[in-house]
Design a protein around this motif. Structure first.
Motif, PDB file in Angstrom:
ATOM      1  N   LYS A 109       0.121  14.452  10.498  1.00 57.59           N
ATOM      2  CA  LYS A 109      -1.195  13.962  10.092  1.00 57.59           C
ATOM      3  C   LYS A 109      -1.236  13.472   8.642  1.00 57.59           C
ATOM      4  O   LYS A 109      -1.715  12.380   8.358  1.00 57.59           O
ATOM      5  CB  LYS A 109      -2.229  15.079  10.295  1.00 57.59           C
ATOM      6  N   ILE A 110      -0.707  14.290   7.729  1.00 54.71           N
ATOM      7  CA  ILE A 110      -0.851  13.981   6.301  1.00 54.71           C
ATOM      8  C   ILE A 110       0.212  12.995   5.817  1.00 54.71           C
ATOM      9  O   ILE A 110      -0.109  12.024   5.125  1.00 54.71           O
ATOM     10  CB  ILE A 110      -0.830  15.274   5.471  1.00 54.71           C
ATOM     11  N   SER A 111       1.458  13.235   6.161  1.00 59.70           N
ATOM     12  CA  SER A 111       2.538  12.373   5.648  1.00 59.70           C
ATOM     13  C   SER A 111       2.394  10.908   6.049  1.00 59.70           C
ATOM     14  O   SER A 111       2.564  10.018   5.213  1.00 59.70           O
ATOM     15  CB  SER A 111       3.903  12.911   6.089  1.00 59.70           C
ATOM     16  N   PRO A 112       2.078  10.595   7.316  1.00 59.91           N
ATOM     17  CA  PRO A 112       1.917   9.170   7.667  1.00 59.91           C
ATOM     18  C   PRO A 112       0.817   8.488   6.874  1.00 59.91           C
ATOM     19  O   PRO A 112       0.958   7.333   6.464  1.00 59.91           O
ATOM     20  CB  PRO A 112       1.586   9.219   9.163  1.00 59.91           C
ATOM     21  N   ALA A 113      -0.292   9.203   6.639  1.00 61.96           N
ATOM     22  CA  ALA A 113      -1.379   8.619   5.858  1.00 61.96           C
ATOM     23  C   ALA A 113      -0.986   8.457   4.398  1.00 61.96           C
ATOM     24  O   ALA A 113      -1.307   7.447   3.760  1.00 61.96           O
ATOM     25  CB  ALA A 113      -2.626   9.497   5.969  1.00 61.96           C
ATOM     26  N   SER A 114      -0.257   9.430   3.860  1.00 63.30           N
ATOM     27  CA  SER A 114       0.148   9.350   2.445  1.00 63.30           C
ATOM     28  C   SER A 114       1.115   8.196   2.202  1.00 63.30           C
ATOM     29  O   SER A 114       1.078   7.560   1.147  1.00 63.30           O
ATOM     30  CB  SER A 114       0.762  10.679   1.998  1.00 63.30           C
ATOM     31  N   ASP A 115       1.979   7.927   3.179  1.00 65.00           N
ATOM     32  CA  ASP A 115       2.916   6.804   3.023  1.00 65.00           C
ATOM     33  C   ASP A 115       2.167   5.483   2.860  1.00 65.00           C
ATOM     34  O   ASP A 115       2.565   4.615   2.075  1.00 65.00           O
ATOM     35  CB  ASP A 115       3.843   6.708   4.239  1.00 65.00           C
ATOM     36  N   LYS A 116       1.069   5.327   3.599  1.00 61.43           N
ATOM     37  CA  LYS A 116       0.286   4.094   3.528  1.00 61.43           C
ATOM     38  C   LYS A 116      -0.369   3.911   2.159  1.00 61.43           C
ATOM     39  O   LYS A 116      -0.655   2.780   1.758  1.00 61.43           O
ATOM     40  CB  LYS A 116      -0.783   4.082   4.614  1.00 61.43           C
ATOM     41  N   LEU A 117      -0.597   5.005   1.446  1.00 60.84           N
ATOM     42  CA  LEU A 117      -1.285   4.929   0.157  1.00 60.84           C
ATOM     43  C   LEU A 117      -0.466   4.204  -0.899  1.00 60.84           C
ATOM     44  O   LEU A 117      -1.023   3.598  -1.809  1.00 60.84           O
ATOM     45  CB  LEU A 117      -1.625   6.341  -0.347  1.00 60.84           C
ATOM     46  N   TRP A 118       0.856   4.279  -0.787  1.00 62.16           N
ATOM     47  CA  TRP A 118       1.677   3.643  -1.820  1.00 62.16           C
ATOM     48  C   TRP A 118       2.594   2.544  -1.286  1.00 62.16           C
ATOM     49  O   TRP A 118       3.071   1.709  -2.053  1.00 62.16           O
ATOM     50  CB  TRP A 118       2.514   4.696  -2.559  1.00 62.16           C
ATOM     51  N   GLU A 119       2.801   2.502   0.022  1.00 66.71           N
ATOM     52  CA  GLU A 119       3.722   1.508   0.567  1.00 66.71           C
ATOM     53  C   GLU A 119       3.044   0.198   0.940  1.00 66.71           C
ATOM     54  O   GLU A 119       3.709  -0.839   0.987  1.00 66.71           O
ATOM     55  CB  GLU A 119       4.438   2.074   1.799  1.00 66.71           C
ATOM     56  N   ILE A 120       1.732   0.236   1.239  1.00 65.64           N
ATOM     57  CA  ILE A 120       1.072  -0.990   1.677  1.00 65.64           C
ATOM     58  C   ILE A 120       0.198  -1.571   0.576  1.00 65.64           C
ATOM     59  O   ILE A 120      -0.255  -0.869  -0.323  1.00 65.64           O
ATOM     60  CB  ILE A 120       0.210  -0.748   2.938  1.00 65.64           C
ATOM     61  N   GLU A 121      -0.015  -2.857   0.629  1.00 62.54           N
ATOM     62  CA  GLU A 121      -0.895  -3.546  -0.310  1.00 62.54           C
ATOM     63  C   GLU A 121      -2.230  -3.815   0.384  1.00 62.54           C
ATOM     64  O   GLU A 121      -2.347  -3.753   1.599  1.00 62.54           O
ATOM     65  CB  GLU A 121      -0.258  -4.870  -0.760  1.00 62.54           C
ATOM     66  N   GLY A 122      -3.248  -4.122  -0.422  1.00 62.34           N
ATOM     67  CA  GLY A 122      -4.539  -4.482   0.154  1.00 62.34           C
ATOM     68  C   GLY A 122      -5.453  -3.282   0.333  1.00 62.34           C
ATOM     69  O   GLY A 122      -5.338  -2.278  -0.378  1.00 62.34           O
ATOM     70  N   ASP A 123      -6.354  -3.382   1.272  1.00 58.68           N
ATOM     71  CA  ASP A 123      -7.367  -2.358   1.499  1.00 58.68           C
ATOM     72  C   ASP A 123      -6.730  -1.069   2.023  1.00 58.68           C
ATOM     73  O   ASP A 123      -6.119  -1.049   3.086  1.00 58.68           O
ATOM     74  CB  ASP A 123      -8.399  -2.875   2.497  1.00 58.68           C
ATOM     75  N   GLN A 124      -6.894  -0.008   1.247  1.00 53.41           N
ATOM     76  CA  GLN A 124      -6.305   1.277   1.615  1.00 53.41           C
ATOM     77  C   GLN A 124      -7.364   2.306   2.009  1.00 53.41           C
ATOM     78  O   GLN A 124      -7.063   3.488   2.121  1.00 53.41           O
ATOM     79  CB  GLN A 124      -5.477   1.813   0.443  1.00 53.41           C
ATOM     80  N   GLN A 125      -8.580   1.855   2.214  1.00 53.01           N
ATOM     81  CA  GLN A 125      -9.663   2.796   2.461  1.00 53.01           C
ATOM     82  C   GLN A 125      -9.424   3.654   3.702  1.00 53.01           C
ATOM     83  O   GLN A 125      -9.666   4.863   3.694  1.00 53.01           O
ATOM     84  CB  GLN A 125     -11.001   2.057   2.599  1.00 53.01           C
ATOM     85  N   ALA A 126      -8.932   3.039   4.755  1.00 52.23           N
ATOM     86  CA  ALA A 126      -8.667   3.795   5.982  1.00 52.23           C
ATOM     87  C   ALA A 126      -7.607   4.863   5.740  1.00 52.23           C
ATOM     88  O   ALA A 126      -7.740   6.003   6.213  1.00 52.23           O
ATOM     89  CB  ALA A 126      -8.241   2.851   7.097  1.00 52.23           C
ATOM     90  N   ALA A 127      -6.561   4.503   4.998  1.00 56.29           N
ATOM     91  CA  ALA A 127      -5.498   5.465   4.694  1.00 56.29           C
ATOM     92  C   ALA A 127      -6.025   6.589   3.809  1.00 56.29           C
ATOM     93  O   ALA A 127      -5.688   7.765   4.014  1.00 56.29           O
ATOM     94  CB  ALA A 127      -4.325   4.762   4.013  1.00 56.29           C
ATOM     95  N   LYS A 128      -6.857   6.247   2.817  1.00 56.88           N
ATOM     96  CA  LYS A 128      -7.437   7.266   1.944  1.00 56.88           C
ATOM     97  C   LYS A 128      -8.313   8.231   2.738  1.00 56.88           C
ATOM     98  O   LYS A 128      -8.244   9.456   2.539  1.00 56.88           O
ATOM     99  CB  LYS A 128      -8.247   6.616   0.816  1.00 56.88           C
ATOM    100  N   THR A 129      -9.113   7.692   3.624  1.00 55.97           N
ATOM    101  CA  THR A 129      -9.988   8.536   4.441  1.00 55.97           C
ATOM    102  C   THR A 129      -9.176   9.492   5.306  1.00 55.97           C
ATOM    103  O   THR A 129      -9.466  10.690   5.381  1.00 55.97           O
ATOM    104  CB  THR A 129     -10.889   7.664   5.331  1.00 55.97           C
TER     105      THR A 129
END
Length: 221
Positions: A109-129
């Motif tokens: 649950k946590i690790s996949p979302a955390s990866d999106k916080l720094w690996e992807i560009e653009g809107d990260q709101q879904a990943a932050k949530t």
């Protein structure tokens, strides 16, 4: 603790999964050699030999025998070195099962979302949530205890501490405050950092941020 066993850890400096193995080895006072893998380059022949299935770090090689997957490595270390060492997993079967459940929750649950916080560009709101929802649920498991393991740092603390060390990186890329969302969890992390074996085993959070930036530049992401 003096150990005559030959211990080699295939690792990478910023890997949160490799950090788990480092912490478990340090908690037991075990001496080991590190073989670093450059995650931006082709996988080494040694890594492909000792982990032909997943081809990932970390891998602990104990007297020539490889053990793969970070949580399995931590549990192996706890079982292999019991005498005279601090226990990592609880002795009570229910508490052991509960610690493993939450460690699995971190990975799924946590690790996949955390990866999106720094690996992807653009809107990260879904990943932050998603990330905040996950760590808030985990924070609830502390239940006013100093550590997830109770009065002493244990298996679940080791499972999540590497993610805590990445908080600075997540906040810089995601432009948000984790402490504002989960103050008890941040207080727990600061408490863990006071343990000598913790702060001597892991890179400073600012160093992790530098490693993340370098990785993204090399990988073009």
């Amino acid at each position: 603790m003096e150990n005559s066993d030959d211990l080699v850890l295939l690792d990478s400096p910023g890997s949160p999964f490799g950090m788990r193995a480092r912490l478990a080895l340090a908690a037991k006072g075990l001496k080991f050699r590190t073989v670093l893998e450059d995650l931006t380059q082709s996988k080494s022949s040694l890594l492909l030999k000792v982990n032909p299935v997943h081809k990932k770090i970390p891998v602990l090689i104990h007297n020539g025998k490889p053990i793969c997957e970070s949580l399995i490595i931590v549990e192996y270390i706890d079982e292999a070195w019991k005498d005279g060492c601090r226990p990592l997993l609880p002795s009570d079967p229910y508490q052991r099962a509960n610690a493993k459940f939450w460690a699995d929750f971190i990975d799924k649950k946590i690790s996949p979302a955390s990866d999106k916080l720094w690996e992807i560009e653009g809107d990260q709101q879904a990943a932050k949530t998603e990330f905040i929802e996950g760590i808030k649920m985990l924070e609830g498991e502390l239940k006013s205890k100093p550590y997830f393991g109770g009065e002493s740092l244990g298996f679940l603390d080791i499972a999540f501490l590497p993610c805590y060390y990445w908080f600075h990186t997540f906040e810089n890329f995601g432009k948000f405050s984790i402490e504002a969302e989960c103050p008890e969890l941040v207080a727990w992390g600061k408490r863990c950092m006071e343990e000598e074996f913790v702060h001597t085993s892991l890179p400073h959070p600012h160093k992790i941020y530098d490693l993340a930036v370098d990785y993204k530049n090399k990988m073009g992401i």
